[in-house]
Scaffold this motif. Structure first.
Motif, PDB file in Angstrom:
ATOM      1  N   ILE A 140     -12.509 -40.564 -45.850  1.00 52.45           N
ATOM      2  CA  ILE A 140     -13.062 -39.883 -44.860  1.00 52.45           C
ATOM      3  C   ILE A 140     -14.804 -40.388 -45.205  1.00 52.45           C
ATOM      4  N   SER A 141     -14.798 -40.354 -46.473  1.00 58.73           N
ATOM      5  CA  SER A 141     -16.295 -40.594 -47.099  1.00 58.73           C
ATOM      6  C   SER A 141     -16.770 -42.119 -46.707  1.00 58.73           C
ATOM      7  N   ALA A 142     -15.808 -42.856 -46.866  1.00 62.53           N
ATOM      8  CA  ALA A 142     -16.108 -44.379 -46.346  1.00 62.53           C
ATOM      9  C   ALA A 142     -16.424 -44.635 -45.024  1.00 62.53           C
ATOM     10  N   THR A 143     -16.040 -43.443 -44.021  1.00 65.29           N
ATOM     11  CA  THR A 143     -16.340 -44.103 -42.677  1.00 65.29           C
ATOM     12  C   THR A 143     -17.363 -42.980 -41.866  1.00 65.29           C
ATOM     13  N   LYS A 144     -17.279 -41.585 -42.637  1.00 65.33           N
ATOM     14  CA  LYS A 144     -17.842 -40.636 -41.892  1.00 65.33           C
ATOM     15  C   LYS A 144     -19.245 -39.964 -42.372  1.00 65.33           C
ATOM     16  N   ILE A 145     -19.391 -40.208 -43.740  1.00 65.04           N
ATOM     17  CA  ILE A 145     -20.693 -39.639 -44.211  1.00 65.04           C
ATOM     18  C   ILE A 145     -21.695 -40.782 -44.073  1.00 65.04           C
ATOM     19  N   PRO A 146     -23.029 -40.246 -44.079  1.00 67.57           N
ATOM     20  CA  PRO A 146     -24.338 -41.274 -43.916  1.00 67.57           C
ATOM     21  C   PRO A 146     -24.561 -41.905 -45.435  1.00 67.57           C
ATOM     22  N   THR A 147     -25.369 -43.033 -45.086  1.00 64.66           N
ATOM     23  CA  THR A 147     -25.313 -44.021 -46.524  1.00 64.66           C
ATOM     24  C   THR A 147     -26.194 -43.353 -47.578  1.00 64.66           C
ATOM     25  N   GLY A 148     -27.060 -42.570 -47.131  1.00 62.70           N
ATOM     26  CA  GLY A 148     -28.038 -41.815 -48.245  1.00 62.70           C
ATOM     27  C   GLY A 148     -28.964 -42.891 -48.584  1.00 62.70           C
ATOM     28  N   GLY A 149     -29.153 -43.998 -47.892  1.00 63.53           N
ATOM     29  CA  GLY A 149     -30.077 -45.079 -48.113  1.00 63.53           C
ATOM     30  C   GLY A 149     -29.626 -45.991 -49.086  1.00 63.53           C
ATOM     31  N   ASN A 150     -30.220 -47.334 -48.939  1.00 62.33           N
ATOM     32  CA  ASN A 150     -29.931 -48.402 -49.963  1.00 62.33           C
ATOM     33  C   ASN A 150     -30.594 -48.204 -51.215  1.00 62.33           C
ATOM     34  N   ALA A 151     -30.148 -48.959 -52.114  1.00 65.92           N
ATOM     35  CA  ALA A 151     -30.920 -48.761 -53.657  1.00 65.92           C
ATOM     36  C   ALA A 151     -32.331 -49.009 -53.650  1.00 65.92           C
ATOM     37  N   LEU A 152     -33.148 -47.917 -54.282  1.00 70.76           N
ATOM     38  CA  LEU A 152     -34.431 -48.399 -54.328  1.00 70.76           C
ATOM     39  C   LEU A 152     -34.963 -49.610 -54.943  1.00 70.76           C
ATOM     40  N   HIS A 153     -34.277 -49.996 -56.114  1.00 71.60           N
ATOM     41  CA  HIS A 153     -34.652 -51.080 -56.832  1.00 71.60           C
ATOM     42  C   HIS A 153     -33.351 -51.895 -56.994  1.00 71.60           C
ATOM     43  N   GLU A 154     -33.080 -52.932 -56.432  1.00 72.04           N
ATOM     44  CA  GLU A 154     -31.651 -53.732 -56.823  1.00 72.04           C
ATOM     45  C   GLU A 154     -32.155 -54.595 -57.943  1.00 72.04           C
ATOM     46  N   VAL A 155     -31.269 -54.305 -59.111  1.00 72.73           N
ATOM     47  CA  VAL A 155     -31.549 -54.878 -60.254  1.00 72.73           C
ATOM     48  C   VAL A 155     -30.270 -56.086 -60.555  1.00 72.73           C
ATOM     49  N   GLU A 156     -30.723 -57.113 -61.402  1.00 73.18           N
ATOM     50  CA  GLU A 156     -29.942 -58.375 -61.565  1.00 73.18           C
ATOM     51  C   GLU A 156     -29.671 -58.463 -63.013  1.00 73.18           C
ATOM     52  N   SER A 157     -30.189 -57.666 -63.764  1.00 71.48           N
ATOM     53  CA  SER A 157     -30.126 -57.991 -65.204  1.00 71.48           C
ATOM     54  C   SER A 157     -30.329 -56.623 -65.792  1.00 71.48           C
ATOM     55  N   ALA A 158     -29.585 -56.336 -67.170  1.00 74.18           N
ATOM     56  CA  ALA A 158     -29.689 -55.272 -68.150  1.00 74.18           C
ATOM     57  C   ALA A 158     -31.092 -54.979 -68.564  1.00 74.18           C
ATOM     58  N   PRO A 159     -32.073 -55.960 -68.998  1.00 72.84           N
ATOM     59  CA  PRO A 159     -33.533 -55.586 -69.162  1.00 72.84           C
ATOM     60  C   PRO A 159     -34.122 -54.873 -67.999  1.00 72.84           C
ATOM     61  N   GLU A 160     -33.856 -55.533 -66.695  1.00 72.62           N
ATOM     62  CA  GLU A 160     -34.541 -54.999 -65.701  1.00 72.62           C
ATOM     63  C   GLU A 160     -34.048 -53.465 -65.220  1.00 72.62           C
ATOM     64  N   ALA A 161     -32.640 -53.370 -65.571  1.00 68.80           N
ATOM     65  CA  ALA A 161     -32.151 -51.877 -65.299  1.00 68.80           C
ATOM     66  C   ALA A 161     -32.903 -50.947 -66.412  1.00 68.80           C
ATOM     67  N   VAL A 162     -33.177 -51.295 -67.442  1.00 67.32           N
ATOM     68  CA  VAL A 162     -33.765 -50.412 -68.642  1.00 67.32           C
ATOM     69  C   VAL A 162     -35.298 -50.127 -68.151  1.00 67.32           C
ATOM     70  N   VAL A 163     -35.920 -51.273 -67.485  1.00 64.42           N
ATOM     71  CA  VAL A 163     -37.384 -51.028 -66.866  1.00 64.42           C
ATOM     72  C   VAL A 163     -37.188 -49.949 -65.889  1.00 64.42           C
ATOM     73  N   ILE A 164     -36.195 -49.986 -65.151  1.00 65.02           N
ATOM     74  CA  ILE A 164     -36.035 -49.050 -63.900  1.00 65.02           C
ATOM     75  C   ILE A 164     -35.853 -47.611 -64.402  1.00 65.02           C
ATOM     76  N   TYR A 165     -34.779 -47.620 -65.426  1.00 69.90           N
ATOM     77  CA  TYR A 165     -34.330 -46.433 -65.786  1.00 69.90           C
ATOM     78  C   TYR A 165     -35.487 -45.681 -66.548  1.00 69.90           C
ATOM     79  N   LYS A 166     -36.402 -46.281 -67.283  1.00 67.26           N
ATOM     80  CA  LYS A 166     -37.574 -45.857 -68.078  1.00 67.26           C
ATOM     81  C   LYS A 166     -38.777 -45.188 -66.980  1.00 67.26           C
ATOM     82  N   ASP A 167     -38.909 -46.143 -65.764  1.00 64.53           N
ATOM     83  CA  ASP A 167     -39.555 -45.617 -64.463  1.00 64.53           C
ATOM     84  C   ASP A 167     -39.006 -44.325 -64.116  1.00 64.53           C
ATOM     85  N   VAL A 168     -37.999 -44.164 -63.880  1.00 66.11           N
ATOM     86  CA  VAL A 168     -37.098 -42.990 -63.224  1.00 66.11           C
ATOM     87  C   VAL A 168     -37.546 -41.731 -64.124  1.00 66.11           C
TER      88      VAL A 168
END
Length: 426
Positions: free
Chosen positions: A192-220
């Motif tokens: 049901i969820s795969a087809t019926k609920i809204p997307t909630g928007g795309n990722a605010l920051h697409e990360v490609e590496s662990a260091p980048e994820a750490v930076v975004i996590y800190k920003d959050v």
């Protein structure tokens, strides 16, 4: 274009399916699991300890909620979590045939809790991203309705089914069937969820590496910590729950305690009916009423003070019952229904406050998760010491103490800074 359609149509359908899906693993782990282990003659000590451990991910989900801002859509995390939950419940069913089922099932249940907490965080993200601020207030009470409905349908009902099957097919088969039902329910929710609920928007920051994820996590984290009046807001949440957290813990004990001990001497079955049926229905009605009240008036100082007053009015009921110790059970049921109605109405003030004051910003999903963790902690800490106060004072003095504990809630409701009321288009 899809976003405009989502916001112009009623969200009640996907709110219903999403909050029902939230309620299924929660009631399974918070209630059904303990009964299952009791049937397998696991000791009370082990049951109490491990069922507490199993529930921890719901309190800790704020730790990984920021990661949901970095990958895919919120809907992706919802339906993937639900499919994963279906597989895990099926693995629990299979583990019951093993001689080491207890250890295996504990591991699977912890994984279920992590997946369920992730599902919940993603659903919250969809809710705050897809709905306007006014809609968030309006439909907040419906969350309680569908969550409670799921707990009622798939908690006691499946336990009763297990006991019925046990008589004909044995203990293991009975509980395997129950766990497989949970599995089918969650996989169905995933479809049901795969087809019926809204997307909630795309990722605010697409990360490609662990260091980048750490930076975004800190920003959050920094974005939340730097929120204006955050300390004042946290103080409001804690003091608003000061009386409630203590009263909720002790009230059922007060009802079942003997009259010599200052209680009402109501037997376990009647007490369960009063709190689990009458009380839950009243809370649902109160929550719905509060949602439409806040949406029609907007969440401002006057609205907050009204919600605070109604909620704290509810504790006078317990004080009266402790003083008068009435014997007429019908009058007790009526008073408890009134108390729970007021409680459900007033408690929504915290949800409205979190949605309006602590959630807005760049990372709404993470902000909401952080705020809900604070709300949970504000309930947990006073509740931990409530037993000490109750034992030391006795029930009558304890509920007088509860009335005193409502005073800080009034003060904070009058003083806590509030942003301007949301408009329909926000």
């Amino acid at each position: 274009m899809s976003e405009i359609i989502t916001k112009s149509s009623s969200p009640l359908g996907w709110i219903a399916s999403s909050w029902m899906a939230r309620g299924i693993p929660f009631i399974a782990l918070s209630s059904t699991v303990a009964t299952m282990y009791e049937s397998f003659e696991v000791t009370d000590t082990e049951i109490a300890f491990w069922t507490s451990v199993i529930m921890l991910p719901w309190a800790l989900k704020f730790l990984w909620a920021p990661l949901l801002e970095m990958f895919q859509t919120k809907r992706y995390f919802v339906y993937v979590s639900q499919f994963f939950l279906g597989v895990l419940f099926a693995l629990v069913a299979v583990s019951l045939i093993s001689d080491r089922f207890f250890g295996l099932s504990i591991g699977f249940f912890i994984a279920i809790a992590v997946a369920a907490a992730t599902q919940d965080a993603a659903i919250d993200g969809i809710y705050v991203n897809e709905l306007s601020a006014k809609q968030q207030q309006q439909f907040a009470g419906w969350q309680t309705v569908f969550f409670t409905l799921a707990k009622s349908l798939f908690g006691p009902g499946l336990v009763a089914l297990a006991f019925l099957l046990q008589e004909s097919y044995g203990l293991k088969i009975a509980w395997m069937v129950v766990m497989l039902i949970y599995a089918v329910l969650m996989i169905t929710a995933g479809v049901i969820s795969a087809t019926k609920i809204p997307t909630g928007g795309n990722a605010l920051h697409e990360v490609e590496s662990a260091p980048e994820a750490v930076v975004i996590y800190k920003d959050v984290l920094l974005q939340f910590i730097r929120k204006k009046n955050l300390v004042f807001g946290i103080g409001f949440v804690f003091l608003f729950r000061l009386a409630e957290a203590q009263a909720v813990k002790i009230a059922p004990l007060f009802f079942k305690a003997s009259r010599i001990e200052g209680g009402l001497g109501i037997d376990k079955a009647d007490a369960s009916f009063i709190f689990d049926i009458v009380g839950l229905v009243a809370i649902v009605i109160g929550s719905l009423a509060a949602s439409y009240f806040a949406a029609s008036k907007s969440f401002n100082r006057k609205t907050l003070m009204t919600l605070c007053a109604v909620m704290n009015l509810s504790y006078l009921v317990y004080t009266y019952l402790a003083i008068a110790q009435p014997v007429d059970e019908l009058s007790i049921i009526v008073m408890v229904a009134f108390q729970h109605l007021c409680y459900g109405f007033g408690l929504m003030a915290l949800i409205f406050f979190i949605l309006q004051e602590l959630t807005p910003g760049k990372y709404q999903l993470a902000n909401f998760s952080f705020a809900m963790a604070i709300m949970y902690l504000a309930y947990l800490l006073p509740g931990m010491v409530s037993g000490f106060f109750s034992d030391y004072m006795g029930y009558y003095e304890f509920f007088v103490w509860i009335i005193i504990c409502t005073i800080p809630a009034y003060i904070m409701s009058a003083l806590v800074p509030l942003n301007s009321a949301p408009s329909e288009t926000e």
